[in-house]
Design a protein around this motif. Structure first.
Motif, short mmCIF file in Angstrom:
data_model
loop_
_atom_site.label_atom_id
_atom_site.label_comp_id
_atom_site.label_asym_id
_atom_site.label_seq_id
_atom_site.Cartn_x
_atom_site.Cartn_y
_atom_site.Cartn_z
N THR A 289 0.84 -1.20 0.00
CA THR A 289 0.00 0.00 0.00
C THR A 289 0.87 1.24 0.00
OG1 THR A 289 -0.14 -0.06 2.42
CG2 THR A 289 -1.94 -1.09 1.19
N ASP A 290 0.33 2.30 -0.57
CA ASP A 290 1.00 3.60 -0.60
C ASP A 290 0.23 4.58 0.27
OD1 ASP A 290 2.78 2.62 -2.46
OD2 ASP A 290 1.81 3.57 -4.18
N LEU A 291 0.96 5.46 0.94
CA LEU A 291 0.36 6.60 1.63
C LEU A 291 0.66 7.83 0.78
CD1 LEU A 291 -0.83 8.29 3.95
CD2 LEU A 291 1.43 8.16 5.06
N GLN A 292 -0.39 8.55 0.42
CA GLN A 292 -0.23 9.78 -0.34
C GLN A 292 -1.03 10.88 0.33
OE1 GLN A 292 -0.71 9.46 -4.59
NE2 GLN A 292 0.21 7.42 -4.68
N VAL A 293 -0.48 12.09 0.35
CA VAL A 293 -1.16 13.22 0.99
C VAL A 293 -1.08 14.45 0.09
CG1 VAL A 293 -0.72 12.38 3.33
CG2 VAL A 293 0.93 13.90 2.24
N ASN A 294 -1.99 15.38 0.32
CA ASN A 294 -2.06 16.58 -0.51
C ASN A 294 -2.00 17.81 0.39
OD1 ASN A 294 -2.95 18.75 -2.18
ND2 ASN A 294 -3.86 17.26 -3.58
N LYS A 295 -0.81 18.45 0.43
CA LYS A 295 -0.63 19.64 1.27
C LYS A 295 -1.41 20.84 0.73
CE LYS A 295 3.41 20.63 2.98
NZ LYS A 295 4.87 20.92 3.10
N THR A 296 -1.61 20.88 -0.58
CA THR A 296 -2.38 21.98 -1.18
C THR A 296 -3.82 21.94 -0.69
OG1 THR A 296 -0.98 21.95 -3.14
CG2 THR A 296 -3.12 23.04 -3.33
N THR A 297 -4.41 20.74 -0.70
CA THR A 297 -5.77 20.59 -0.19
C THR A 297 -5.82 20.94 1.30
OG1 THR A 297 -6.38 18.93 -1.83
CG2 THR A 297 -7.63 18.94 0.22
N ALA A 298 -4.83 20.48 2.05
CA ALA A 298 -4.80 20.77 3.49
C ALA A 298 -4.81 22.28 3.73
CB ALA A 298 -3.56 20.13 4.12
N ALA A 299 -4.04 23.02 2.94
CA ALA A 299 -4.01 24.47 3.10
C ALA A 299 -5.36 25.10 2.78
CB ALA A 299 -2.92 25.06 2.19
N LYS A 300 -6.05 24.56 1.77
CA LYS A 300 -7.36 25.11 1.39
C LYS A 300 -8.38 24.98 2.51
CE LYS A 300 -7.06 24.34 -3.63
NZ LYS A 300 -7.60 23.56 -4.78
N ILE A 301 -8.27 23.92 3.28
CA ILE A 301 -9.27 23.70 4.33
C ILE A 301 -8.74 24.08 5.72
CG2 ILE A 301 -10.43 21.91 2.99
CD1 ILE A 301 -9.16 19.80 4.79
N GLY A 302 -7.55 24.73 5.75
CA GLY A 302 -7.01 25.22 7.01
C GLY A 302 -6.48 24.14 7.92
N LEU A 303 -5.87 23.11 7.33
CA LEU A 303 -5.40 21.96 8.10
C LEU A 303 -3.90 21.80 7.91
CD1 LEU A 303 -6.55 19.49 9.74
CD2 LEU A 303 -6.53 18.25 7.58
N THR A 304 -3.22 21.37 8.96
CA THR A 304 -1.79 21.06 8.87
C THR A 304 -1.60 19.55 9.00
OG1 THR A 304 -1.16 23.19 9.84
CG2 THR A 304 0.49 21.42 9.88
N ILE A 305 -0.97 18.96 8.02
CA ILE A 305 -0.71 17.51 8.06
C ILE A 305 0.49 17.27 8.96
CG2 ILE A 305 -0.08 15.48 6.69
CD1 ILE A 305 -1.46 16.81 4.30
N PRO A 306 0.38 16.38 9.94
CA PRO A 306 1.50 16.13 10.86
C PRO A 306 2.77 15.70 10.12
CG PRO A 306 -0.52 15.11 11.66
CD PRO A 306 -0.82 15.59 10.28
N GLU A 307 3.91 16.13 10.66
CA GLU A 307 5.20 15.80 10.05
C GLU A 307 5.42 14.30 9.99
OE1 GLU A 307 7.44 17.60 8.51
OE2 GLU A 307 6.17 19.38 8.73
#
Length: 317
Positions: A289-307
């Motif tokens: 399995t792969d983990l993929q995240v989208n920092k651009t989307t996180a910024a749009k909704i005011g969320l910070t993805i944990p390091e």
């Protein structure tokens, strides 16, 4: 000449004469076209090439999409059966069910089917029987629920958006509910039977849930951009099982690389083209399995993805 015979049991025999062998035909069908299913199709070709079967020389391909219509899927299946191919590759549960209903002799290899036994495609995953086998993408739902908790620990209610007419999604809903309940999450169902209904379904969940989740549901995924635009406007985190949706706007996904799923499918097809019976080949479960995240989307909704999540991610958009 070399001729292909499909016996009543679904086996394939090659009769070799003095002339050079004609390539074997593999017909591929999918319920709809979107990046994950397209990746499966390309992976099938790679899997066959890795098995020593060169396109144009050893094998040829035909492809048709049902464009989201089960009735069209049935028409495609009947057409393919009439062409007597060496094998039919059916990507997604609706296409696999249509192919299985159309023939008991032509070998069928399904791909991207979550619950093949539940969809009545095989007698069991260990001993499929008949003329059908393939590759299952049974979802890692516990990992997906854990990811929701890790990125958004305050989430209590998750909207599960799906097409109740897709057997894959019904099985995924059951598994997701069990995993969610074990971790203290409640699930609110958001059914959408057509791609045109997806945006309205997402809007109906705004104010009722703290996050959204979509399984590998072809109806929803084919209309994903519209769905995620509504979620972003409402500042709702949108999680997915299909990693290809992350570059299309999903916040995060833990799931399979569908090109790799296609490669595994192609390897099963190669076994059949080389003489094995489909019903005697155990169902393969997708690996890795792969983990993929989208920092651009996180910024749009005011969320910070944990390091810690970013550090594990294979892809960060």
């Amino acid at each position: 000449m070399r001729r292909l015979l499909c016996t009543a049991a679904g086996s394939v025999m090659l009769l070799t004469g003095a002339a050079s062998a004609a390539p074997l035909s593999v017909d591929i069908t999918a319920i709809v076209q979107h990046p994950a299913l397209d990746a499966v199709r390309e992976g099938v070709k790679k899997g066959l090439a890795d098995a020593g079967m060169k396109e144009g020389t050893d094998v040829t391909f035909a492809f048709e999409s049902a464009q989201g219509s089960p009735a069209t899927a049935a028409q495609i299946a009947r057409k393919f059966v009439g062409e007597s191919p060496a094998a039919i590759v059916a990507i997604s549960t609706p296409s696999a069910q249509a192919a299985a209903a159309a023939t008991k002799s032509v070998p069928i290899v399904f791909s991207a089917v979550t619950d093949p036994a539940g969809a009545q495609l095989v007698k069991s995953v260990e001993k499929p029987g008949g003329n059908v086998t393939g590759v299952s993408d049974m979802l890692p739902v516990k990992d997906q629920v854990a990811l929701i908790h890790e990125i958004t620990p305050d989430v209590k209610r998750v909207g599960f958006i799906y097409n109740p007419g897709e057997a894959n999604s019904v099985s995924s809903l059951k598994a997701f509910k069990e995993a969610a309940a074990a971790s203290g999450l409640s699930v609110v169902e958001g059914p959408a039977t057509r791609s045109a209904d997806v945006q309205a379904t997402v809007r109906s969940l705004v104010g009722k849930v703290d996050a959204l989740y979509v399984p590998t549901d072809n109806t929803i995924v084919s209309a994903f951009e519209g769905a995620v635009s509504v979620a972003n406007s409402a500042k709702l985190p949108f999680y997915a099982a299909d990693t290809d949706t992350v570059k299309r706007g999903a916040l995060a996904a833990v799931g399979f690389n569908y090109f790799d799923v296609g490669v595994e499918t192609g390897q099963v097809v190669a076994k059949i083209l080389k003489g094995e019976k489909a019903g005697e080949i155990p169902v393969v479960f997708a690996k890795g399995t792969d983990l993929q995240v989208n920092k651009t989307t996180a910024a749009k909704i005011g969320l910070t993805i944990p390091e810690a999540v970013l550090g594990r991610a294979k892809v960060v958009e």
